[in-house]
Design a protein around this motif. Structure first.
Motif, PDB file in Angstrom:
ATOM      1  N   UNK A  63     -35.756  10.826  -2.886  1.00 21.44           N
ATOM      2  CA  UNK A  63     -36.811  10.061  -1.714  1.00 21.44           C
ATOM      3  C   UNK A  63     -37.591  11.203  -0.932  1.00 21.44           C
ATOM      4  N   UNK A  64     -37.235  12.359  -1.042  1.00 21.97           N
ATOM      5  CA  UNK A  64     -38.078  13.344  -0.388  1.00 21.97           C
ATOM      6  C   UNK A  64     -39.503  13.508  -1.394  1.00 21.97           C
ATOM      7  N   UNK A  65     -39.307  13.608  -2.626  1.00 24.01           N
ATOM      8  CA  UNK A  65     -40.411  13.942  -3.580  1.00 24.01           C
ATOM      9  C   UNK A  65     -41.350  12.703  -3.489  1.00 24.01           C
ATOM     10  N   UNK A  66     -40.667  11.531  -3.427  1.00 23.96           N
ATOM     11  CA  UNK A  66     -41.325  10.075  -3.364  1.00 23.96           C
ATOM     12  C   UNK A  66     -42.384  10.357  -2.113  1.00 23.96           C
ATOM     13  N   UNK A  67     -41.747  10.553  -1.145  1.00 20.38           N
ATOM     14  CA  UNK A  67     -42.339  10.578   0.392  1.00 20.38           C
ATOM     15  C   UNK A  67     -43.658  11.839   0.299  1.00 20.38           C
ATOM     16  N   UNK A  68     -43.156  12.810  -0.264  1.00 19.64           N
ATOM     17  CA  UNK A  68     -44.311  13.871  -0.242  1.00 19.64           C
ATOM     18  C   UNK A  68     -45.426  13.630  -1.256  1.00 19.64           C
ATOM     19  N   UNK A  69     -45.088  12.913  -2.566  1.00 23.67           N
ATOM     20  CA  UNK A  69     -46.013  12.634  -3.216  1.00 23.67           C
ATOM     21  C   UNK A  69     -47.043  11.485  -2.776  1.00 23.67           C
ATOM     22  N   UNK A  70     -46.466  10.668  -1.914  1.00 19.98           N
ATOM     23  CA  UNK A  70     -47.354   9.719  -1.344  1.00 19.98           C
ATOM     24  C   UNK A  70     -48.199  10.436  -0.080  1.00 19.98           C
ATOM     25  N   UNK A  71     -47.578  11.210   0.399  1.00 28.18           N
ATOM     26  CA  UNK A  71     -48.300  11.810   1.747  1.00 28.18           C
ATOM     27  C   UNK A  71     -49.388  12.912   0.738  1.00 28.18           C
ATOM     28  N   UNK A  72     -49.216  13.495  -0.118  1.00 26.62           N
ATOM     29  CA  UNK A  72     -49.930  14.483  -0.804  1.00 26.62           C
ATOM     30  C   UNK A  72     -51.116  13.664  -1.246  1.00 26.62           C
ATOM     31  N   UNK A  73     -51.298  12.382  -1.558  1.00 26.58           N
ATOM     32  CA  UNK A  73     -52.445  11.609  -1.881  1.00 26.58           C
ATOM     33  C   UNK A  73     -53.021  11.033  -0.627  1.00 26.58           C
ATOM     34  N   UNK A  74     -52.213  10.612   0.561  1.00 27.03           N
ATOM     35  CA  UNK A  74     -52.993   9.988   1.492  1.00 27.03           C
ATOM     36  C   UNK A  74     -53.299  10.827   2.560  1.00 27.03           C
ATOM     37  N   UNK A  75     -52.501  11.890   2.600  1.00 24.43           N
ATOM     38  CA  UNK A  75     -52.912  12.953   4.005  1.00 24.43           C
ATOM     39  C   UNK A  75     -52.342  14.409   3.348  1.00 24.43           C
ATOM     40  N   UNK A  76     -53.047  14.699   2.454  1.00 17.24           N
ATOM     41  CA  UNK A  76     -52.491  16.014   1.749  1.00 17.24           C
ATOM     42  C   UNK A  76     -52.153  17.224   2.867  1.00 17.24           C
ATOM     43  N   UNK A  77     -52.895  17.384   3.751  1.00 19.70           N
ATOM     44  CA  UNK A  77     -52.617  18.403   4.882  1.00 19.70           C
ATOM     45  C   UNK A  77     -51.098  18.128   5.646  1.00 19.70           C
ATOM     46  N   UNK A  78     -50.487  16.972   5.539  1.00 21.37           N
ATOM     47  CA  UNK A  78     -49.393  16.991   6.191  1.00 21.37           C
ATOM     48  C   UNK A  78     -48.131  17.694   5.357  1.00 21.37           C
ATOM     49  N   UNK A  79     -48.532  18.028   3.873  1.00 21.83           N
ATOM     50  CA  UNK A  79     -47.271  18.697   3.083  1.00 21.83           C
ATOM     51  C   UNK A  79     -47.796  19.819   2.381  1.00 21.83           C
ATOM     52  N   UNK A  80     -48.975  19.889   2.562  1.00 20.65           N
ATOM     53  CA  UNK A  80     -49.615  21.195   1.782  1.00 20.65           C
ATOM     54  C   UNK A  80     -50.118  20.809   0.306  1.00 20.65           C
ATOM     55  N   UNK A  81     -50.257  19.677   0.046  1.00 23.99           N
ATOM     56  CA  UNK A  81     -50.962  19.133  -0.910  1.00 23.99           C
ATOM     57  C   UNK A  81     -50.303  19.080  -2.383  1.00 23.99           C
ATOM     58  N   UNK A  82     -48.903  19.591  -2.205  1.00 23.77           N
ATOM     59  CA  UNK A  82     -48.097  19.397  -3.615  1.00 23.77           C
ATOM     60  C   UNK A  82     -46.682  19.408  -3.201  1.00 23.77           C
ATOM     61  N   UNK A  83     -45.815  19.142  -4.125  1.00 21.06           N
ATOM     62  CA  UNK A  83     -44.236  19.040  -3.782  1.00 21.06           C
ATOM     63  C   UNK A  83     -43.895  20.626  -3.693  1.00 21.06           C
ATOM     64  N   UNK A  84     -42.943  20.868  -2.823  1.00 21.75           N
ATOM     65  CA  UNK A  84     -42.181  22.182  -2.830  1.00 21.75           C
ATOM     66  C   UNK A  84     -41.327  22.430  -3.987  1.00 21.75           C
ATOM     67  N   UNK A  85     -41.163  23.718  -4.165  1.00 23.04           N
ATOM     68  CA  UNK A  85     -40.377  24.270  -5.317  1.00 23.04           C
ATOM     69  C   UNK A  85     -38.836  23.832  -5.245  1.00 23.04           C
ATOM     70  N   UNK A  86     -38.414  23.741  -6.387  1.00 28.39           N
ATOM     71  CA  UNK A  86     -36.646  23.267  -6.315  1.00 28.39           C
ATOM     72  C   UNK A  86     -35.928  23.995  -5.338  1.00 28.39           C
ATOM     73  N   UNK A  87     -36.150  25.479  -5.095  1.00 23.38           N
ATOM     74  CA  UNK A  87     -35.145  26.099  -4.140  1.00 23.38           C
ATOM     75  C   UNK A  87     -35.246  25.771  -2.721  1.00 23.38           C
ATOM     76  N   UNK A  88     -36.495  24.874  -2.406  1.00 25.29           N
ATOM     77  CA  UNK A  88     -36.810  24.452  -1.152  1.00 25.29           C
ATOM     78  C   UNK A  88     -35.612  23.409  -0.594  1.00 25.29           C
ATOM     79  N   UNK A  89     -35.002  22.656  -1.529  1.00 23.90           N
ATOM     80  CA  UNK A  89     -34.124  21.723  -1.205  1.00 23.90           C
ATOM     81  C   UNK A  89     -32.729  22.196  -0.911  1.00 23.90           C
ATOM     82  N   UNK A  90     -32.415  22.338   0.143  1.00 27.14           N
ATOM     83  CA  UNK A  90     -30.751  22.906   0.473  1.00 27.14           C
ATOM     84  C   UNK A  90     -30.607  24.279   0.169  1.00 27.14           C
ATOM     85  N   UNK A  91     -29.551  24.712   0.895  1.00 26.60           N
ATOM     86  CA  UNK A  91     -29.070  26.249   0.657  1.00 26.60           C
ATOM     87  C   UNK A  91     -28.822  26.655  -0.479  1.00 26.60           C
TER      88      UNK A  91
END
Length: 328
Positions: free
Chosen positions: A300-328
């Motif tokens: 769900x997060x990656x779906x949102x980040x992907x959409x934002x990367x297309x419509x407003x890239x500065x909101x998420x830094x233009x790409x998906x975070x690395x796998x280690x970003x999600x959770x401890x």
């Protein structure tokens, strides 16, 4: 006993002591600071402080209120806070800029509400040509609204006329004085507006529709909106045991708040006195408060980040975070 035998006995004792000790003794921190805005995602953090969560890790668990995402960025950079409630895009933006923060969970899925004085306004589409007060700029609620209004269904004269205000308080004042008829507010400010209107004996206000419901209709492929959760600052993100404990404690406190809305509202007012208990209780009841580990809702997060990367890239830094970003 010879010196050699004494040395051997001491070594054996040390080995057995290590075997009997806890395998993962928690590191003790002099202080752990939680932080959040005047928003529903913060309420479980306040319960964590009052209930004495994280005793295994610190004897001083504190809370700090921040006013806007810019202030949050400064507090994170200065390492003045360890864990914070946050819009879901901010930690992704920081991680993509090289700051090793982590998103621990998502707990809030629908906090944006359309409130109207017009009984004919029953959904966002009914705002065509009407003025809509919008009290946020550049942050996630604004990005989500702009993304939604970028759909063909809101093109041309089918779009509302956006009127940006400096703050939610300004938008509330315009609504209460009759200078505004429609507003998009983040909980608990939507409930606060309705409470104040009732106290003043004003004309009826209607809680029309959440942005999440409208989003689901226009983006069926990503129906869920992971809007806010808890992030670990870079200075503590490497302590996996601590981050796991924070995620668990927060989930327990979120469940308690949802099941005990009145008691949670009273707790919140002790920390944020200007929020009336009835308004906070209403906000809790109206909001989908469901704490889930970030790794479990990564799609769900990656779906949102992907959409934002297309419509407003500065909101998420233009790409998906690395796998280690999600959770401890």
């Amino acid at each position: 006993m010879t010196a050699m035998k004494k040395t051997l006995a001491a070594a054996l004792f040390a080995v057995f002591a290590c075997m009997l000790a806890p395998a993962h003794a928690a590191a003790k921190y002099q202080k752990i600071t939680l932080a959040g805005p005047t928003a529903l995602v913060t309420f479980p953090l306040l319960h964590m402080v009052e209930s004495g969560a994280l005793r295994e890790f610190t004897d001083r668990l504190e809370f700090r209120l921040w006013q806007n995402p810019d202030q949050l960025r400064v507090l994170l950079t200065k390492k003045e806070i360890d864990f914070s409630a946050s819009p879901s895009n901010l930690p992704a933006l920081m991680a993509n800029r090289g700051d090793p923060v982590r998103l621990l969970n998502i707990s809030v899925w629908g906090i944006l509400w359309l409130v109207s004085r017009d009984p004919d306004v029953k959904r966002f589409q009914d705002l065509a040509g009407r003025e809509l007060l919008v009290p946020f700029q550049r942050d996630l609620p604004s990005v989500l609204l702009d993304t939604l209004l970028g759909r063909d269904e809101f093109a041309g004269d089918r779009a509302p006329q956006l009127r940006r205000t400096r703050s939610a308080e300004d938008a509330i004042a315009l609504m209460l004085t009759g200078q505004g008829k429609n507003v998009l507010l983040v909980e608990p400010t939507a409930s606060l507006l309705m409470f104040r209107n009732q106290q003043q004996g004003g004309e009826p206000l209607y809680r029309v529709e959440s942005l999440e419901d409208t989003w689901r209709a226009h983006f069926p492929g990503q129906a869920e909106l992971p809007q806010a959760g808890i992030m670990a600052n870079s200075n503590v993100a490497g302590d996996i045991a601590l981050s796991e404990a924070v995620e668990r404690a927060y989930a327990q406190s979120a469940a308690w708040c949802k099941q005990n809305a009145r008691s949670c509202a009273e707790l919140v007012q002790r920390h944020i006195p200007h929020l009336p208990v009835p308004a906070v209780e209403s906000a809790i009841q109206a909001t989908r408060l469901d704490s889930r580990p970030a790794r479990d809702v990564r799609p769900q997060l990656e779906a949102l980040y992907t959409l934002l990367a297309k419509t407003n890239p500065q909101a998420v830094g233009g790409r998906l975070p690395d796998a280690g970003f999600y959770g401890p």
